[in-house]
Design a protein around this motif. Structure first.
Motif, mmCIF file in Angstrom:
data_model
loop_
_atom_site.group_PDB
_atom_site.id
_atom_site.type_symbol
_atom_site.label_atom_id
_atom_site.label_comp_id
_atom_site.label_asym_id
_atom_site.label_seq_id
_atom_site.Cartn_x
_atom_site.Cartn_y
_atom_site.Cartn_z
ATOM 1 N N THR A 65 0.844 -1.196 0.000
ATOM 2 C CA THR A 65 0.000 0.000 0.000
ATOM 3 C C THR A 65 0.879 1.246 0.000
ATOM 4 O O THR A 65 2.071 1.186 0.303
ATOM 5 C CB THR A 65 -0.888 0.038 1.250
ATOM 6 O OG1 THR A 65 -0.047 0.164 2.410
ATOM 7 C CG2 THR A 65 -1.758 -1.208 1.361
ATOM 8 N N LYS A 66 0.281 2.365 -0.316
ATOM 9 C CA LYS A 66 0.991 3.652 -0.265
ATOM 10 C C LYS A 66 1.515 3.898 1.155
ATOM 11 O O LYS A 66 2.633 4.390 1.331
ATOM 12 C CB LYS A 66 0.040 4.767 -0.708
ATOM 13 C CG LYS A 66 0.645 6.136 -0.714
ATOM 14 C CD LYS A 66 1.459 6.376 -1.947
ATOM 15 C CE LYS A 66 1.807 7.858 -2.057
ATOM 16 N NZ LYS A 66 2.816 8.109 -3.049
ATOM 17 N N GLN A 67 0.737 3.541 2.156
ATOM 18 C CA GLN A 67 1.160 3.691 3.557
ATOM 19 C C GLN A 67 2.457 2.919 3.812
ATOM 20 O O GLN A 67 3.398 3.455 4.390
ATOM 21 C CB GLN A 67 0.062 3.193 4.498
ATOM 22 C CG GLN A 67 0.477 3.206 5.970
ATOM 23 C CD GLN A 67 -0.478 2.433 6.860
ATOM 24 O OE1 GLN A 67 -1.184 1.529 6.402
ATOM 25 N NE2 GLN A 67 -0.497 2.787 8.127
ATOM 26 N N VAL A 68 2.514 1.686 3.376
ATOM 27 C CA VAL A 68 3.712 0.860 3.560
ATOM 28 C C VAL A 68 4.884 1.455 2.789
ATOM 29 O O VAL A 68 5.991 1.586 3.326
ATOM 30 C CB VAL A 68 3.447 -0.603 3.128
ATOM 31 C CG1 VAL A 68 4.740 -1.398 3.067
ATOM 32 C CG2 VAL A 68 2.441 -1.261 4.063
ATOM 33 N N ARG A 69 4.659 1.824 1.543
ATOM 34 C CA ARG A 69 5.754 2.359 0.723
ATOM 35 C C ARG A 69 6.334 3.640 1.314
ATOM 36 O O ARG A 69 7.559 3.797 1.391
ATOM 37 C CB ARG A 69 5.282 2.583 -0.719
ATOM 38 C CG ARG A 69 4.986 1.289 -1.464
ATOM 39 C CD ARG A 69 4.751 1.510 -2.943
ATOM 40 N NE ARG A 69 3.696 2.447 -3.256
ATOM 41 C CZ ARG A 69 2.413 2.117 -3.418
ATOM 42 N NH1 ARG A 69 2.025 0.856 -3.281
ATOM 43 N NH2 ARG A 69 1.528 3.044 -3.737
ATOM 44 N N GLU A 70 5.483 4.544 1.736
ATOM 45 C CA GLU A 70 5.978 5.806 2.304
ATOM 46 C C GLU A 70 6.688 5.582 3.630
ATOM 47 O O GLU A 70 7.721 6.197 3.907
ATOM 48 C CB GLU A 70 4.838 6.808 2.466
ATOM 49 C CG GLU A 70 4.251 7.282 1.154
ATOM 50 C CD GLU A 70 5.261 7.937 0.223
ATOM 51 O OE1 GLU A 70 6.226 8.577 0.699
ATOM 52 O OE2 GLU A 70 5.089 7.815 -1.006
ATOM 53 N N THR A 71 6.156 4.696 4.449
ATOM 54 C CA THR A 71 6.788 4.400 5.744
ATOM 55 C C THR A 71 8.149 3.751 5.542
ATOM 56 O O THR A 71 9.134 4.129 6.185
ATOM 57 C CB THR A 71 5.869 3.504 6.595
ATOM 58 O OG1 THR A 71 4.635 4.210 6.831
ATOM 59 C CG2 THR A 71 6.508 3.155 7.928
ATOM 60 N N VAL A 116 14.088 4.062 5.762
ATOM 61 C CA VAL A 116 15.423 3.913 5.163
ATOM 62 C C VAL A 116 16.162 5.246 5.207
ATOM 63 O O VAL A 116 17.331 5.308 5.616
ATOM 64 C CB VAL A 116 15.334 3.392 3.711
ATOM 65 C CG1 VAL A 116 16.690 3.486 3.007
ATOM 66 C CG2 VAL A 116 14.822 1.964 3.686
ATOM 67 N N ALA A 117 15.494 6.308 4.826
ATOM 68 C CA ALA A 117 16.125 7.635 4.852
ATOM 69 C C ALA A 117 16.589 7.985 6.256
ATOM 70 O O ALA A 117 17.703 8.490 6.447
ATOM 71 C CB ALA A 117 15.149 8.687 4.329
ATOM 72 N N ASP A 134 3.264 2.999 11.962
ATOM 73 C CA ASP A 134 3.431 2.742 13.388
ATOM 74 C C ASP A 134 4.501 1.680 13.601
ATOM 75 O O ASP A 134 5.091 1.172 12.644
ATOM 76 C CB ASP A 134 2.099 2.338 14.029
ATOM 77 C CG ASP A 134 1.482 1.087 13.392
ATOM 78 O OD1 ASP A 134 2.206 0.320 12.726
ATOM 79 O OD2 ASP A 134 0.278 0.875 13.574
ATOM 80 N N ALA A 135 4.756 1.376 14.858
ATOM 81 C CA ALA A 135 5.813 0.417 15.192
ATOM 82 C C ALA A 135 5.536 -0.955 14.577
ATOM 83 O O ALA A 135 6.459 -1.632 14.130
ATOM 84 C CB ALA A 135 5.971 0.304 16.712
ATOM 85 N N SER A 136 4.284 -1.358 14.529
ATOM 86 C CA SER A 136 3.937 -2.657 13.954
ATOM 87 C C SER A 136 4.299 -2.718 12.471
ATOM 88 O O SER A 136 4.910 -3.686 12.006
ATOM 89 C CB SER A 136 2.444 -2.921 14.152
ATOM 90 O OG SER A 136 2.077 -4.120 13.534
ATOM 91 N N SER A 166 8.248 -4.387 8.187
ATOM 92 C CA SER A 166 9.113 -3.962 7.083
ATOM 93 C C SER A 166 10.586 -3.958 7.455
ATOM 94 O O SER A 166 11.427 -3.551 6.643
ATOM 95 C CB SER A 166 8.706 -2.552 6.636
ATOM 96 O OG SER A 166 7.397 -2.549 6.157
ATOM 97 N N LEU A 167 10.900 -4.384 8.655
ATOM 98 C CA LEU A 167 12.260 -4.270 9.180
ATOM 99 C C LEU A 167 13.310 -4.857 8.246
ATOM 100 O O LEU A 167 14.321 -4.218 7.962
ATOM 101 C CB LEU A 167 12.352 -4.919 10.562
ATOM 102 C CG LEU A 167 13.690 -4.823 11.277
ATOM 103 C CD1 LEU A 167 14.058 -3.370 11.528
ATOM 104 C CD2 LEU A 167 13.624 -5.594 12.582
ATOM 105 N N GLU A 168 13.079 -6.055 7.751
ATOM 106 C CA GLU A 168 14.085 -6.707 6.912
ATOM 107 C C GLU A 168 14.335 -5.909 5.628
ATOM 108 O O GLU A 168 15.485 -5.670 5.251
ATOM 109 C CB GLU A 168 13.660 -8.135 6.568
ATOM 110 C CG GLU A 168 14.731 -8.901 5.814
ATOM 111 C CD GLU A 168 14.345 -10.351 5.594
ATOM 112 O OE1 GLU A 168 14.924 -10.941 4.672
ATOM 113 O OE2 GLU A 168 13.500 -10.887 6.320
#
Length: 110
Positions: free
Chosen positions: A19-25, A30-31, A56-58, A63-65
């Protein structure tokens, strides 16, 4: 750095699977990691941006990896300077991305 992260993370199938939310987060995470690792401070800009997209933290944990691997590739391409930190994302990084220190009772123990 944010746009470079998008290019590395969200090309091809992964763009349509997130989703856009995931991509932007992810891109902002990374930045944040790269900038922190090379000593660039951006105040609360990353936290503000991630909160704008309801990250959010979840979501960051999920997406941590991808964030870790992308930050490592970028940092690996940069010349090494003494005193730079690695690209490992800790719980403290996640906490600083999601919460402003002034909004938390104890921002060092999470």
């Amino acid at each position: 750095m944010h746009e470079i992260a998008h290019e590395m993370l969200h090309r091809g199938d992964r763009r349509t699977l997130t989703t856009k939310q995931v991509r932007e987060t992810e891109a902002e995470a990374v930045a944040f990691v790269v900038c922190q690792s090379v000593g660039l401070q951006n105040g609360t800009a990353s936290q503000d941006y991630i909160q704008l997209w309801h990250g959010d933290a979840s979501l960051l944990r999920e997406s941590l990896e991808a964030v870790q691997q992308t930050a490592a590739v970028i940092l690996g391409a940069l010349p090494r300077a003494s005193g730079t930190r690695g690209s490992r994302i800790t719980r403290q990084h996640l906490h600083r991305l999601v919460f402003r220190p002034d909004m938390c009772a104890d921002s060092t123990n999470t």
